[in-house]
Design a protein around this motif. Structure first.
Motif, PDB file in Angstrom:
ATOM      1  N   GLY A  77       0.802  -1.234   0.000  1.00  0.00           N
ATOM      2  CA  GLY A  77       0.000   0.000   0.000  1.00  0.00           C
ATOM      3  C   GLY A  77       0.825   1.270   0.000  1.00  0.00           C
ATOM      4  N   SER A  78       2.164   1.154  -0.183  1.00  0.00           N
ATOM      5  CA  SER A  78       2.994   2.360  -0.052  1.00  0.00           C
ATOM      6  C   SER A  78       3.203   3.074  -1.387  1.00  0.00           C
ATOM      7  N   GLU A  79       2.590   2.579  -2.454  1.00  0.00           N
ATOM      8  CA  GLU A  79       2.806   3.217  -3.775  1.00  0.00           C
ATOM      9  C   GLU A  79       1.906   4.436  -3.935  1.00  0.00           C
ATOM     10  N   THR A  80       1.056   4.691  -2.945  1.00  0.00           N
ATOM     11  CA  THR A  80       0.082   5.781  -3.054  1.00  0.00           C
ATOM     12  C   THR A  80       0.754   7.151  -3.022  1.00  0.00           C
ATOM     13  N   SER A  81       0.214   8.066  -3.807  1.00  0.00           N
ATOM     14  CA  SER A  81       0.568   9.472  -3.601  1.00  0.00           C
ATOM     15  C   SER A  81      -0.712  10.275  -3.824  1.00  0.00           C
ATOM     16  N   ILE A  82      -0.718  11.481  -3.311  1.00  0.00           N
ATOM     17  CA  ILE A  82      -1.928  12.313  -3.414  1.00  0.00           C
ATOM     18  C   ILE A  82      -1.539  13.618  -4.087  1.00  0.00           C
ATOM     19  N   ALA A 115       5.144   8.909   5.857  1.00  0.00           N
ATOM     20  CA  ALA A 115       4.156   9.514   4.951  1.00  0.00           C
ATOM     21  C   ALA A 115       4.188  11.009   5.199  1.00  0.00           C
ATOM     22  N   THR A 124      -3.374  14.697   5.327  1.00  0.00           N
ATOM     23  CA  THR A 124      -2.894  14.034   4.104  1.00  0.00           C
ATOM     24  C   THR A 124      -1.890  12.934   4.461  1.00  0.00           C
ATOM     25  N   GLU A 128      -3.791  10.086   5.855  1.00  0.00           N
ATOM     26  CA  GLU A 128      -4.558   9.363   4.835  1.00  0.00           C
ATOM     27  C   GLU A 128      -3.636   8.344   4.148  1.00  0.00           C
ATOM     28  N   ILE A 129      -2.413   8.771   3.861  1.00  0.00           N
ATOM     29  CA  ILE A 129      -1.481   7.862   3.180  1.00  0.00           C
ATOM     30  C   ILE A 129      -1.053   6.720   4.099  1.00  0.00           C
ATOM     31  N   GLY A 165      -3.266   3.679   4.739  1.00  0.00           N
ATOM     32  CA  GLY A 165      -3.430   2.674   3.688  1.00  0.00           C
ATOM     33  C   GLY A 165      -2.224   1.754   3.552  1.00  0.00           C
ATOM     34  N   ILE A 166      -1.236   1.930   4.424  1.00  0.00           N
ATOM     35  CA  ILE A 166      -0.015   1.110   4.296  1.00  0.00           C
ATOM     36  C   ILE A 166      -0.050  -0.026   5.316  1.00  0.00           C
TER      37      ILE A 166
END
Ligand code: AMP
Ligand code: GLY
Length: 423
Positions: free
Chosen positions: A348-353, A384, A397, A400-401, A404-405
Motif C-alpha cells: 500500500g505504499s505506492e500511493t501518492s496524493i 508519509a 494528508t 490518509e497515506i 493505507g499502508i
C-alpha cells in the motif's frame, strides 16, 4: 552549474527527501546513492557502499566523476569523509571532521557553547563512580544523562527515577570512562536547520520532531517518529533570538576555523514560556525526520544551494521558501526502538496524493526490494508526508497515506503536530 552529478551518502528517509529535492532541481542531471533505499532507487542509481565506508565512498565519487557529495548521516563526517573529498577536489556538503566534533562529542559542544556564551543547560562531567551520588544531588530531577559518544540518538537518558539515572551514569562510565549530567531544560522543543559556509548562513523553516515512541510523548526516545514545519513555537521574535544568540555566534566561530564549516548545522532547541531559546544539542547534518518536512518547503534549486555551501559561495545565493506547511509520520517496525523486527512485506505504499495545492508522498527509509517485493530492513521503515496550505491539511494528508499502508506489527504515532494544532 547545470548538469550536476550528485552522490548522496546514507539510506534513510532523510536521504530520500534530499534525493527528491535534488531530482526536482534544474541544476541536477543525475543522482547516485550509497547505499540508498527503495525510494532513492526510483530517482537514481543505488550503490552497495556503506555510509561509513570512507574509502569506498571516495572511490565511488571519483569513479562516477560527481560534482557534489551530500552527506546525510553524522558517522562518515566524524570519520573524516569531507576532509578526504576536499583533498581530492570534490565539493562536499557536510563539515570537516573538526566541525563534526560538535556532534561527535557532547563535551566539546558544551565547551564551545560556554566559551561563546551561547544559552544552554549547565552540566558536570563524571569520571569517578564515587562521585555519582554527590553529583546527582547537585541537580534536581528529572536528570539528563548524556554519553559522550555517537549513539544514534540513544545515548541520552532523561528520568525522574534516581536509580535509573545512577545506573545510566555508572553504565556510561564503565563503557566510555566518563559521562555528562546536564540540567533539565523546560519548555517546548524545536529544530532549526542552518545551511552554512564561511561566507553566509541560511536558516531553513523551523520544525518540530516527536522523539518519544508513543502518543502523548510517552515511551522510549527514538530517532524521531514524525515532524512538522514550520513550527509555530519559533515565532519571528524567537527566530531573531535564535539567530542573535546561537546561530550568529556559532557562524562567527565556525567560519574562522582552519577548515571552515560547510554543511548543515542542526540546532536542537528548548524554547521556554518567555520565548528564550537554549541549545539542547548540535548535530552536524540534516535531521531525520525534520528533513522530510523542510526540504519540500524550499522553492529554489536545492542542488545550487547545497553546492554553493560546499564550495564556500553561499553568500551569492538567496533561496526562496514556500508558504506551505508539511507534516511527516514515521512508520516504525514492530519492536522499534529497542529491537526492531525486519523483513516484513510492506503493501500500500505506492500511493501518492495530488489535489490542487495538496500533495502527499512516501519517504522510504529502512526498506529493501526482495524478489520484487518491498520489505522492511530497519527500525524506521518509511514516512508519509503531506504538504499543504495549512498544517491541519498537511497532517490529514500524511495520515490518509499512512492509513493505507500495511506492515505486520508496525506502529506509528497518531498525534504528530498536536502542539501546533492545539495552539
Ligand atoms: P539529544 O540526543 O541530545 O537530542 O537528546 C534526546 C532528547 O532528550 C532531546 O530531544 C530531548 O527531548 C531530551 N533532552 C536532552 N537534553 C535535555 C535537557 N537538557 N533538558 C531536557 N530534555 C533534554
Ligand atoms: N530527529 C533528530 C535527529 O535527526 O537527530
Amino acid at each position: 552549474m547545470v548538469g550536476m552529478r550528485v552522490l548522496i551518502v546514507g539510506g534513510g528517509g532523510r536521504e530520500h527527501a534530499l534525493a527528491m529535492g535534488l531530482s526536482n532541481s534544474p541544476s541536477v542531471e543525475s543522482l547516485h546513492s550509497a547505499p540508498g533505499n527503495a525510494g532513492t532507487a526510483l530517482l537514481g542509481t543505488n550503490h552497495e557502499v556503506g555510509s561509513s565506508d570512507i574509502e569506498g565512498l571516495v572511490s565511488l565519487a571519483r569513479e562516477k566523476g560527481v560534482d557534489l557529495v551530500v552527506v546525510g548521516p553524522e558517522a562518515p563526517l566524524v570519520l573524516g569523509l569531507a576532509d578526504i573529498l576536499r583533498e581530492n577536489g570534490i565539493p562536499c556538503f557536510g563539515p570537516h571532521s573538526e566541525g563534526a566534533k560538535l556532534e561527535g562529542s557532547k563535551l566539546h559542544a558544551k565547551n564551545v557553547m560556554f566559551d561563546l556564551g551561547i544559552p544552554t543547560g549547565r552540566f558536570r562531567v563524571i569520571e569517578d563512580p564515587n562521585e555519582i551520588s554527590s553529583t546527582v544531588d547537585s541537580f534536581s530531577p528529572p536528570w539528563v544523562v548524556k554519553r559522550n559518544v555517537l549513539a544514534g540518538g540513544k545515548g541520552v537518558t532523561v528520568t525522574s527515577d534516581r536509580k535509573v539515572a545512577e545506573d545510566a551514569i555508572s553504565h556510561a562510565i564503565g563503557v566510555d570512562g566518563m559521562v555528562l549530567l546536564e540540567e533539565h531544560l523546560e519548555g517546548e522543543e524545536a529544530s532549526v536547520l542552518v545551511v552554512m559556509d564561511e561566507t553566509s548562513f541560511v536558516c531553513l523553516p523551523p520544525s518540530q520532531d516527536h522523539k518519544r515512541a508513543f502518543d502523548g510523548d510517552e515511551g522510549p526516545n527514538t530517532g524521531g517518529m514524525g515532524a512538522y514545519a514550520p513550527a509555530p513555537v519559533v515565532t519571528p521574535s524567537v527566530m531573531r533570538r535564535v539567530v542573535d544568540e546561537v546561530v550568529g555566534p556559532m557562524h562567527h566561530h565556525l567560519r574562522n576555523q582552519e577548515n571552515p564549516y560547510r554543511g548543515c548545522l542542526y540546532v536542537g532547541l528548548m524554547v521556554d514560556d518567555d520565548g528564550a531559546p537554549s541549545v539542547i544539542e548540535f548535530n552536524v547534518r540534516f535531521g531525520d525526520p525534520e528533513t522530510q518536512v523542510t526540504i519540500p518547503l524550499i522553492d529554489s534549486d536545492l542542488g545550487e544551494l547545497l553546492l554553493a555551501a560546499a564550495e564556500g559561495s553561499l553568500g551569492s545565493i538567496e533561496p526562496l521558501f514556500s508558504r506551505m506547511s508539511a507534516a511527516t509520520v514515521v512508520l516504525a517496525s514492530n519492536g522499534y526502538p529497542e529491537s526492531p523486527i525486519t523483513g516484513g512485506v510492506i503493501s500500500g505504499s505506492e500511493t501518492s496524493i495530488e489535489e490542487g495545492e495538496i500533495c502527499g508522498i512516501v519517504h522510504y527509509a529502512g526498506t529493501d526490494l526482495r524478489e520484487g517485493e518491498l520489505v522492511s530492513s530497519g527500525g524506521r521503515v518509511l514516512a508519509a508526508t503531506g504538504i499543504a496550505p495549512s498544517l491541519r491539511e498537511a497532517s490529514s494528508t500524511a495520515y490518509e497515506i499512512i492509513g493505507g499502508i500495511h506492515l505486520e506489527g508496525s506502529h506509528y504515532r497518531s498525534d504528530i503536530g498536536h502542539r501546533a494544532l492545539e495552539r
